[in-house]
Structures are given as structure tokens and as C-alpha cells.
Design a protein around this motif. Structure first.
Motif, PDB file in Angstrom:
ATOM      1  N   UNK A 235       0.825  -1.208   0.000  1.00  0.00           N
ATOM      2  CA  UNK A 235       0.000   0.000   0.000  1.00  0.00           C
ATOM      3  C   UNK A 235       0.864   1.265   0.000  1.00  0.00           C
ATOM      4  N   UNK A 236       1.970   1.211   0.706  1.00  0.00           N
ATOM      5  CA  UNK A 236       2.857   2.376   0.758  1.00  0.00           C
ATOM      6  C   UNK A 236       3.375   2.721  -0.630  1.00  0.00           C
ATOM      7  N   UNK A 241      -4.422   0.307  -4.061  1.00  0.00           N
ATOM      8  CA  UNK A 241      -5.051   1.085  -2.986  1.00  0.00           C
ATOM      9  C   UNK A 241      -6.568   0.911  -3.004  1.00  0.00           C
ATOM     10  N   UNK A 245      -8.150   2.029   0.305  1.00  0.00           N
ATOM     11  CA  UNK A 245      -7.099   2.996   0.601  1.00  0.00           C
ATOM     12  C   UNK A 245      -6.203   2.500   1.723  1.00  0.00           C
ATOM     13  N   UNK A 246      -6.012   3.345   2.728  1.00  0.00           N
ATOM     14  CA  UNK A 246      -5.208   2.949   3.883  1.00  0.00           C
ATOM     15  C   UNK A 246      -6.089   2.676   5.096  1.00  0.00           C
ATOM     16  N   UNK A 247      -7.380   2.448   4.852  1.00  0.00           N
ATOM     17  CA  UNK A 247      -8.311   2.188   5.938  1.00  0.00           C
ATOM     18  C   UNK A 247      -8.384   0.690   6.219  1.00  0.00           C
ATOM     19  N   UNK A 248      -7.292   0.132   6.666  1.00  0.00           N
ATOM     20  CA  UNK A 248      -7.277  -1.298   6.978  1.00  0.00           C
ATOM     21  C   UNK A 248      -6.619  -1.505   8.328  1.00  0.00           C
ATOM     22  N   UNK A 262      12.179   2.764  11.429  1.00  0.00           N
ATOM     23  CA  UNK A 262      11.703   3.427  10.221  1.00  0.00           C
ATOM     24  C   UNK A 262      12.691   3.289   9.069  1.00  0.00           C
ATOM     25  N   UNK A 265      12.266  -0.123   7.530  1.00  0.00           N
ATOM     26  CA  UNK A 265      10.965  -0.155   6.861  1.00  0.00           C
ATOM     27  C   UNK A 265      11.027   0.622   5.554  1.00  0.00           C
TER      28      UNK A 265
ATOM     29  N   UNK B  39      -1.172   7.479  -1.677  1.00  0.00           N
ATOM     30  CA  UNK B  39      -1.605   7.006  -0.370  1.00  0.00           C
ATOM     31  C   UNK B  39      -0.805   7.805   0.632  1.00  0.00           C
ATOM     32  N   UNK B  40       0.291   7.203   1.093  1.00  0.00           N
ATOM     33  CA  UNK B  40       1.181   7.918   2.014  1.00  0.00           C
ATOM     34  C   UNK B  40       2.140   8.847   1.277  1.00  0.00           C
ATOM     35  N   UNK B 109      -2.632   8.201   6.159  1.00  0.00           N
ATOM     36  CA  UNK B 109      -2.059   7.348   7.207  1.00  0.00           C
ATOM     37  C   UNK B 109      -2.894   6.083   7.351  1.00  0.00           C
ATOM     38  N   UNK B 110      -2.235   5.013   7.724  1.00  0.00           N
ATOM     39  CA  UNK B 110      -2.942   3.745   7.906  1.00  0.00           C
ATOM     40  C   UNK B 110      -3.779   3.823   9.178  1.00  0.00           C
ATOM     41  N   UNK B 111      -5.030   3.384   9.083  1.00  0.00           N
ATOM     42  CA  UNK B 111      -5.917   3.368  10.240  1.00  0.00           C
ATOM     43  C   UNK B 111      -5.264   2.575  11.370  1.00  0.00           C
ATOM     44  N   UNK B 112      -5.189   3.158  12.544  1.00  0.00           N
ATOM     45  CA  UNK B 112      -4.630   2.435  13.677  1.00  0.00           C
ATOM     46  C   UNK B 112      -3.124   2.550  13.814  1.00  0.00           C
ATOM     47  N   UNK B 113      -2.466   3.182  12.834  1.00  0.00           N
ATOM     48  CA  UNK B 113      -1.011   3.330  12.941  1.00  0.00           C
ATOM     49  C   UNK B 113      -0.602   4.788  13.102  1.00  0.00           C
ATOM     50  N   UNK B 116       2.178   5.313  15.478  1.00  0.00           N
ATOM     51  CA  UNK B 116       3.328   4.407  15.374  1.00  0.00           C
ATOM     52  C   UNK B 116       4.389   5.043  14.480  1.00  0.00           C
ATOM     53  N   UNK B 119       6.277   3.325  11.469  1.00  0.00           N
ATOM     54  CA  UNK B 119       5.591   2.902  10.251  1.00  0.00           C
ATOM     55  C   UNK B 119       4.784   4.027   9.617  1.00  0.00           C
ATOM     56  N   UNK B 121       4.559   6.539   7.466  1.00  0.00           N
ATOM     57  CA  UNK B 121       5.211   7.201   6.344  1.00  0.00           C
ATOM     58  C   UNK B 121       4.464   8.475   5.960  1.00  0.00           C
ATOM     59  N   UNK B 148      -7.350   8.483   5.437  1.00  0.00           N
ATOM     60  CA  UNK B 148      -6.932   7.172   4.948  1.00  0.00           C
ATOM     61  C   UNK B 148      -7.245   6.985   3.476  1.00  0.00           C
ATOM     62  N   UNK B 149      -7.768   8.016   2.837  1.00  0.00           N
ATOM     63  CA  UNK B 149      -8.232   7.847   1.452  1.00  0.00           C
ATOM     64  C   UNK B 149      -7.087   7.922   0.455  1.00  0.00           C
ATOM     65  N   UNK B 150      -7.186   7.164  -0.650  1.00  0.00           N
ATOM     66  CA  UNK B 150      -6.228   7.321  -1.743  1.00  0.00           C
ATOM     67  C   UNK B 150      -6.653   8.515  -2.590  1.00  0.00           C
TER      68      UNK B 150
END
Lengths: 287, 174
Positions: A235-236, A241, A245-248, A262, A265, B39-40, B109-113, B116, B119, B121, B148-150
Motif C-alpha cells: 500500500x505504501x 489502494x 485505501x489505507x483504511x485497513x 523506520x 521499513x 496514499x502515504x 495514514x494507515x488506520x490504527x497506525x 506508530x 511505520x 510514512x 486514509x483515502x487514496x
């Protein structure tokens, strides 16, 4: 593990899984070899020889700069050089490409789903290279390749409005897969795990596919951690996506279990992005 | 005509597609500079209304020091080396930094991260872009970032307007 879940799935989904084109015999024989069953490289190479396209790809990889300078001349040479896991990955990847269609439920076109799996596979491989002491099984690459195959089945056999799922997730502030579960009763990780089981993949591969979006995990599995991270890296680098998207969901401590900071990563992201760019360019160049 | 731009390239064409670690600068009013799958990553969009030049950078990571070899080969991969290259390329088309209108898009950003650091980015990219621009006396006049949207970006070289979409939906016009 999954038989009870399978019984609760809609008939269309179960039929979709069983109707999915089976993995080539080569893949099953390679998995048997990896499990330590009575299989020989010679017999596997003979089986590979029936697929000229696959042999050509295998020889190209075996004769690439990464490996020894003496050219591999036949399938057996190539298998011995690149290793059985790499051959398994190639076979599964080719099979996946032949299956993949768009997954409109997830906002993914024909290339997106395959590229997401391929990027995750490359990321898993990069992770294993960066962290050899963790002894992450090489089958993590295959699990990463397949981790979202459930999206293919759901897109084919259920009429789900992606925008409805996205809107629900936003309104209730939940992840996309949680919204899937609430709206349709299950999510793509469950379907993906059932597919892995149907294809006789090892149990830890099915487990990794099933739990790769768990925010909290009680499973002590490096393979699962690797697939979680591989999905994140894919995803990065912008592969697949889609609507999600990034909603996971992902475990917030996965990097600790994999001993990543980092900079490491970021290195994995860079390696994956570059390899993915070359893979896509190579696939577009094919006649 | 659809054209993908190598790092540090300018191009004539009507549809310029910018990938990760790439940038495009255009002074042709017919051009549309486009980047997908943010994304990021961050898209840095610049527009000089006096010379009517538009530029877009799509970077992946915040700092070139993360991989100096990659930074040499493809400087647009990183915020610091990429933003410098974007402006250097734009200057060749007569752009003046003091006139630039700059918008940032992406940095999801990733949901829940979100908390953090190892990670996250998206957040690092956003902070890096803002810091580099601020340190160089460039103000950011608009953003569609975070969440979190693309995102997909269309930057019109006719008037510098940035359209931001997610899927089929318009998210913002900057």
C-alpha cells in the motif's frame, strides 16, 4: 479450522471457491516437496517442461545476474539454481495472473489486484532479506502473493456496492474490512483463507491470509507478521489502494516483532517499489 | 498524448502522467499533469501565475539519507532532494519562488497506525514537505492531506488549479 466458517458462507461464494481454476499440479508437487514428502526435483522439473512459457521464465530468472555465471540449460538446472520456493512463487504468480479480473467491489481494475499481490510478495522477500535471523518461512512470499485473493471471489459472486462500504466505514469510523463484515456477514480475509485451504496450502499460509488485518493478534507467527507488513508495504508503494485505501487494520506492534525501525521499513519500501516498477515494465514489454 | 516523465524532465504533451519518484513541469496551457495512487506519498504542486508554469512532484519518502544511492539515481523519490529538483527544474522555465502557489496532496495514514512512528510514512512525508518548504521561504497555500483515502491529482497547466479525487468522487479543488 475453516470448515465451520465455510458452512456459513453463501452458496454462490462456496461454489465460486470450488469452481476457481485449480492450481497447476506443479504447485502441489512443489508444496509437497517443501513439506518433506517423497518428491524429487527431477520429477518436478519434468512436469515443468510441459509448460514452455514457464520454463522460459524460469530460465530467464536462473540466468539473471543474481545467480551464477554458468548458464542453466534446462528446467532441472533452473530449479536447482533458484530454489523450489522461488519456482512455487512463479507458478502461483502465473496462475494468479491468469485468474485475475477486475475487482470492482474494491475499486480495483484488472491490474490492481494482481499488482498488489505481486508487490506484497516482493515486500515479503525484501523483509526476509533484511531480517534473516527471524527465520521467516519462505512460504511467506506465497502467502503475501495470495493474501487478498478473497477480494476476487467476493467481487465475482456478490453484488456489493463499494461506495456503500466506504460510506459505512467512514460513518461508523471502522476499517473497510470491518465494514465488509457488518454489511455482508464476512470479509475478504475469511474467503481468502478458505481458498488457501481449498488449494491445499499449508495451514500457516491460510492462517496468515485469515488474520492479516487483525489489529490485535494472539497468533505467534512470523509468517503472519510478514504478510501483515507486506500488505502495508504494498500500500505504501501505491499498489492496489482501491476503495479501501489505507483504511485497513494492522497490528500496531508488528514492527517490534519484526525488529524494524523506520529506516529499515523505508528500505523495504524502496526495494519493493523499484522491483515493482521493473516487474510492471517487464510485463508491459511482453509481446 | 500521454507522457511519463523521467526525473528532472520537462515535456510537451497534453497529458503528463507522473509516477512515484518522478516530476513534471509544463508551460503548455493545454497540458494536464496527473498523478495516481497517492496514499502515504505526497504530491507537491506548484504554479507560477506570472509565467504560467505548473509543476508536480510525487515523492515516496521524506529523506534522501534513507538511501543515498537511490537519491543519486532518482532524487524525486524523496522530499528533500525531490522538492529541490522540482524547483530547480521550474526555475529553468522562468519560475520565481516568491510567486509560487504551492499545494500539497496525499500523506494518508494507515488506520490504527497514526501513533506508530516507525511505520507512519504519511505523517513523516507531510512534516518533511512542510518543513522543507517553510525553511526555503515557500508558503503552502492549500492542502488535501491525511485521512486514509487514496487520492488522484490533476494539475491544470492552463491555470494552476489542482483537482483532487478519490475514486470517482471529487475531494477538493485547490
Amino acid at each position: 479450522m475453516l470448515s465451520s466458517i465455510k458452512g456459513a458462507l453463501p452458496a454462490d461464494i462456496v461454489r465460486g471457491i470450488t469452481d476457481l481454476a485449480p492450481l497447476p499440479a506443479t504447485a502441489h508437487r512443489l508444496m509437497a516437496l517443501l513439506r518433506g514428502d517423497d518428491e524429487s526435483l527431477t520429477s518436478i522439473a519434468k512436469l515443468l517442461e510441459s509448460d514452455q512459457g514457464l520454463v522460459a521464465s524460469l530460465l530467464r530468472r536462473a540466468n539473471s545476474a543474481r545467480y551464477m555465471s554458468n548458464p542453466a540449460r534446462n528446467a532441472l538446472d533452473a530449479v536447482m539454481r533458484v530454489g523450489t520456493v522461488s519456482v512455487l512463487d512463479m507458478v502461483v504468480q502465473e496462475h494468479l495472473r491468469s485468474l485475475i479480473t477486475a475487482a470492482p467491489t474494491y475499486g480495483l481494475d484488472e491490474n490492481d489486484l494482481w499488482q498488489h499481490g505481486a508487490a506484497a510478495q516482493l515486500a515479503a522477500r525484501a523483509l526476509r532479506t533484511e531480517r534473516p535471523l527471524l527465520q521467516i518461512p519462505a512460504t511467506a512470499d506465497t502467502a503475501a502473493l495470495l493474501h487478498d485473493i478473497g477480494k476476487l471471489i467476493i467481487s465475482r459472486y456478490l453484488k456489493v456496492d463499494a461506495r456503500e462500504v466506504t460510506a459505512y466505514a467512514a460513518q461508523h469510523e471502522v476499517t473497510w474490512s470491518e465494514a465488509e463484515r457488518r454489511l455482508i456477514g464476512f470479509d475478504h480475509t475469511i474467503i481468502g483463507a478458505v481458498v488457501a485451504e481449498h488449494w491445499n496450502f499449508p495451514a500457516d499460509v491460510a492462517l496468515a491470509i485469515r488474520h492479516h488485518h487483525d489489529a490485535e493478534t494472539t497468533h505467534d507467527s512470523r509468517l503472519l507478521d510478514a504478510v501483515m507488513l507486506a500488505n502495508l508495504v504494498a500500500k505504501m508503494v501505491g499498489a492496489g489502494l482501491g476503495e479501501e485505501g489505507l483504511n485497513f487494520g494492522v497490528s500496531a506492534s508488528v514492527h517490534e516483532r519484526l525488529s524494524l525501525d523506520f529506516s529499515v521499513f523505508a528500505k523495504i519500501c524502496l526495494t519493493t517499489q523499484e522491483a515493482m516498477r521493473d516487474l510492471v515494465a517487464g510485463s508491459q514489454a511482453k509481446p | 498524448m500521454s507522457t511519463t516523465i523521467d526525473p528532472a524532465g520537462t515535456c510537451r504533451g497534453s497529458r503528463l502522467v507522473v509516477g512515484i519518484g518522478e516530476l513534471a513541469v509544463s508551460q503548455s496551457p493545454d497540458d494536464m499533469i496527473i498523478t495516481h495512487a497517492l496514499g502515504s506519498c505526497i504530491a507537491v504542486c506548484v504554479w507560477d501565475p506570472q509565467v504560467r508554469v505548473a509543476g508536480l512532484l510525487h515523492f515516496l519518502l521524506p529523506e534522501a539519507k534513507l538511501n543515498m544511492d537511490r537519491a543519486k539515481r532518482q532524487p524525486a523519490t524523496f522530499a528533500d532532494s525531490g522538492i529541490a529538483l522540482l524547483f530547480q527544474t521550474a526555475y529553468k522555465q522562468g519560475v520565481d519562488k516568491s510567486r509560487c502557489i504551492v499545494r500539497l496532496v496525499g500523506g494518508a495514514e494507515v488506520a490504527g497506525l497514526q501513533g506508530v512512528a516507525a511505520l507512519n510514512v504519511g505523517k513523516r512525508n507531510l512534516l518533511a514537505a512542510r518543513q522543507i518548504l517553510w525553511q526555503n521561504g515557500v508558503m503552502v497555500s492549500g492542502e488535501s492531506t491525511g485521512g486514509t483515502i487514496p487520492r488522484t491529482v490533476n494539475l491544470r497547466a492552463s491555470d494552476g488549479v489542482v483537482d483532487v479525487r478519490t475514486g470517482r468522487d471529487m475531494v477538493a479543488t485547490l
